[in-house]
Scaffold this motif. Structure first.
Motif, mmCIF file in Angstrom:
data_model
loop_
_atom_site.group_PDB
_atom_site.id
_atom_site.type_symbol
_atom_site.label_atom_id
_atom_site.label_comp_id
_atom_site.label_asym_id
_atom_site.label_seq_id
_atom_site.Cartn_x
_atom_site.Cartn_y
_atom_site.Cartn_z
ATOM 1 N N PRO B 175 37.822 70.101 30.663
ATOM 2 C CA PRO B 175 38.889 71.079 30.428
ATOM 3 C C PRO B 175 39.614 71.498 31.699
ATOM 4 C CG PRO B 175 36.729 71.988 29.888
ATOM 5 C CD PRO B 175 36.504 70.573 30.249
ATOM 6 N N VAL B 176 38.934 71.436 32.837
ATOM 7 C CA VAL B 176 39.618 71.770 34.085
ATOM 8 C C VAL B 176 40.658 70.695 34.389
ATOM 9 C CG1 VAL B 176 39.329 72.186 36.546
ATOM 10 C CG2 VAL B 176 37.633 73.020 34.943
ATOM 11 N N THR B 179 44.013 71.053 32.402
ATOM 12 C CA THR B 179 45.020 72.020 32.835
ATOM 13 C C THR B 179 45.425 71.802 34.282
ATOM 14 O OG1 THR B 179 43.254 73.553 33.369
ATOM 15 C CG2 THR B 179 44.318 73.826 31.240
ATOM 16 N N ASN B 212 35.086 68.986 49.528
ATOM 17 C CA ASN B 212 34.928 70.425 49.783
ATOM 18 C C ASN B 212 36.292 71.087 49.750
ATOM 19 O OD1 ASN B 212 33.929 72.896 50.464
ATOM 20 N ND2 ASN B 212 33.724 72.436 52.644
ATOM 21 N N ASP B 213 36.889 71.078 48.583
ATOM 22 C CA ASP B 213 38.281 71.477 48.443
ATOM 23 C C ASP B 213 38.382 72.330 47.186
ATOM 24 O OD1 ASP B 213 41.132 70.376 49.463
ATOM 25 O OD2 ASP B 213 41.192 70.663 47.295
ATOM 26 N N SER B 214 39.423 73.156 47.124
ATOM 27 C CA SER B 214 39.574 73.930 45.888
ATOM 28 C C SER B 214 39.827 72.992 44.702
ATOM 29 C CB SER B 214 40.707 74.936 46.023
ATOM 30 O OG SER B 214 41.883 74.269 46.357
ATOM 31 N N TRP B 218 34.297 72.306 43.694
ATOM 32 C CA TRP B 218 34.239 73.738 43.339
ATOM 33 C C TRP B 218 35.071 74.044 42.120
ATOM 34 C CZ3 TRP B 218 30.146 74.724 45.634
ATOM 35 C CH2 TRP B 218 29.867 74.223 46.899
ATOM 36 N N ARG B 219 35.891 73.120 41.658
ATOM 37 C CA ARG B 219 36.624 73.312 40.408
ATOM 38 C C ARG B 219 35.712 73.120 39.198
ATOM 39 N NH1 ARG B 219 40.696 75.702 40.764
ATOM 40 N NH2 ARG B 219 42.837 75.015 40.965
ATOM 41 N N ARG B 221 33.207 73.664 36.395
ATOM 42 C CA ARG B 221 32.718 74.874 35.738
ATOM 43 C C ARG B 221 31.451 74.587 34.941
ATOM 44 N NH1 ARG B 221 35.470 76.433 38.850
ATOM 45 N NH2 ARG B 221 37.682 76.885 38.786
ATOM 46 N N LYS B 244 27.370 69.478 45.278
ATOM 47 C CA LYS B 244 27.566 70.879 45.674
ATOM 48 C C LYS B 244 26.430 71.315 46.589
ATOM 49 C CE LYS B 244 29.823 72.686 41.487
ATOM 50 N NZ LYS B 244 29.484 73.288 40.196
#
Lengths: 149, 252
Positions: B175-176, B179, B212-214, B218-219, B221, B244
């Motif tokens: 789902p990330v 979007t 190691n990026d937004s 780390w996106r 969930r 992670k």
């Protein structure tokens, strides 16, 4: 003829500069604060609702008495700050996930920052400037240590 | 008559056949008004048939314009990932009898990537993310004159993620990713994991730096959609979590 190997730049030289660890620390904070909040909140619920007189004992005097002790001031301050940062950071992630238009994202982020600042500043002020014995109040509503005159 | 009574019948029973309806999401970019639409086809299929067999029957016998990718047709090449009854699967590994074939079987292109035609999507963003994690051996120094040896334990460390066939079922179930198309996606992280935890590889730092990026790990969930979708049974979410953890131990 000198047999020297030409020096070539490494083909995999990084394209971008070293990334900051912001997202990493934000991720670790969410886990750590979540675990800590579980303890903080359940102890808070137990002392307020179960131990002593239970739910029916909560009144102005009870809250004022609690906030007169530094340990509960620090406790409630920790809950306030951790919960607000935890929640705001969670909402920030959700906004980043779903708000694709820059305008929408900036607006939502601004609203979030304002809401965060208002609650945290107001809450901190209340915890530290709270007066347990307001002058002129009826003595039966105040905590026992007030020498109401 | 007497023969059948004394010796058991060894001839195979005839495979049962049934009619199955495929409800396919179609899109023709060359049409006057290129809008996606649903179309239903009913074909007769055997009880042992897969979704891909039914789609072949449609393409070969009913409508040759139906467009989809498939190469090996045996679950190895990873070409025919599609959304079947709302779940990302390989059409060549999904048996019709497992899908309640008395109801129409809904087939859509995988989500999150631009549809080119019918079930064919533009895989370029997917492979761009794959390339960005540098999915090749990175070493320093001179190349050794013999094999780079590795113990069975060292090999087992990343065995799970070597199974990836790059079908994009995981990334397009996320789902990330739906979007935010900038997200690297589970498949790229799985293939980074395969090298990060390889004892022969020396590029772990570079790869961790990339992820190691937004828009990197780390996106994630941890919705586990990718683990459910993987036709190879890779524990994708676990692999992402291990990446992670490697980043956190490196930073702290």
């Amino acid at each position: 003829m000198a047999a020297s190997t030409p020096t070539l730049a490494a083909p995999r030289s990084p394209r971008r500069a070293r990334r900051p660890n912001t997202e990493l620390y934000s991720w670790v904070f969410m886990r750590a604060s979540g675990a800590l909040l579980l303890i903080l909140i359940f102890v808070h619920l137990f002392t307020n609702l179960v131990s002593g007189g239970g739910v029916s004992a909560i009144d102005f005097g009870f809250v004022a008495g609690k906030w007169a002790k530094p340990v509960w001031q620090v406790w409630d301050l920790l809950i306030l700050w951790l919960a607000m940062i935890h929640g705001a950071n969670g909402l920030r992630t959700i906004i980043n996930d779903y708000a694709t238009r820059t305008g929408t994202r900036l607006t939502l982020m601004g609203l979030l920052a304002v809401a965060f600042a208002v609650v945290v500043v107001l809450g901190t002020l209340v915890i530290f400037t709270f007066s347990p014995c307001p002058p002129g109040a009826p003595a039966d509503l105040l905590p026992s240590f007030c020498t109401a005159g | 008559m007497t023969a059948t009574a004394t010796s058991p019948d060894t001839s195979a029973a005839e495979v049962p056949t049934f009619d199955v309806t495929l409800r396919i999401r179609r899109f023709d970019p060359d049409a006057k008004a290129p809008v996606p639409y649903w179309q239903e086809f009913t074909v007769t299929a055997h009880g042992t048939d897969r979704v891909l067999d039914a789609m072949h029957k449609v393409k070969w016998e009913l409508d040759g314009s139906l467009t989809f990718r498939r190469s090996c047709a045996h679950g190895v090449c990873g070409s025919d990932a599609m959304r079947i009854n709302g779940v990302n699967r390989l059409a060549c590994k999904t048996l019709l009898k497992d899908l309640a074939p008395h109801k129409p079987i809904v087939i859509e292109p995988i989500k999150g990537l631009t549809v080119v035609k019918d079930l064919v999507v533009d895989m370029d963003p997917f492979f761009a993310s794959f390339r960005e994690v540098m999915p090749f051996l990175i070493t320093s120094g001179n190349t050794p004159s013999r094999e780079r040896l590795q113990s069975p334990e060292q090999r087992a460390r990343f065995d799970d993620t070597t199974k990836c066939i790059l079908c994009a079922a995981c990334t397009t179930s996320c789902p990330v990713f739906w979007t935010d198309g900038q997200y690297f996606g589970p498949a790229a992280i799985v293939n980074a994991h395969r090298f990060i935890f390889d004892s022969r590889d020396e590029g772990a730092t570079q790869r961790l730096e990339v992820l190691n990026d937004s828009e990197g790990v780390w996106r994630c969930r941890t919705t586990f959609n990718c683990t459910d979708a993987c036709p190879r049974g890779i524990e994708v979410t676990k692999a992402i979590a291990e990446v992670k953890r490697a980043m956190i131990t490196r930073a702290i």
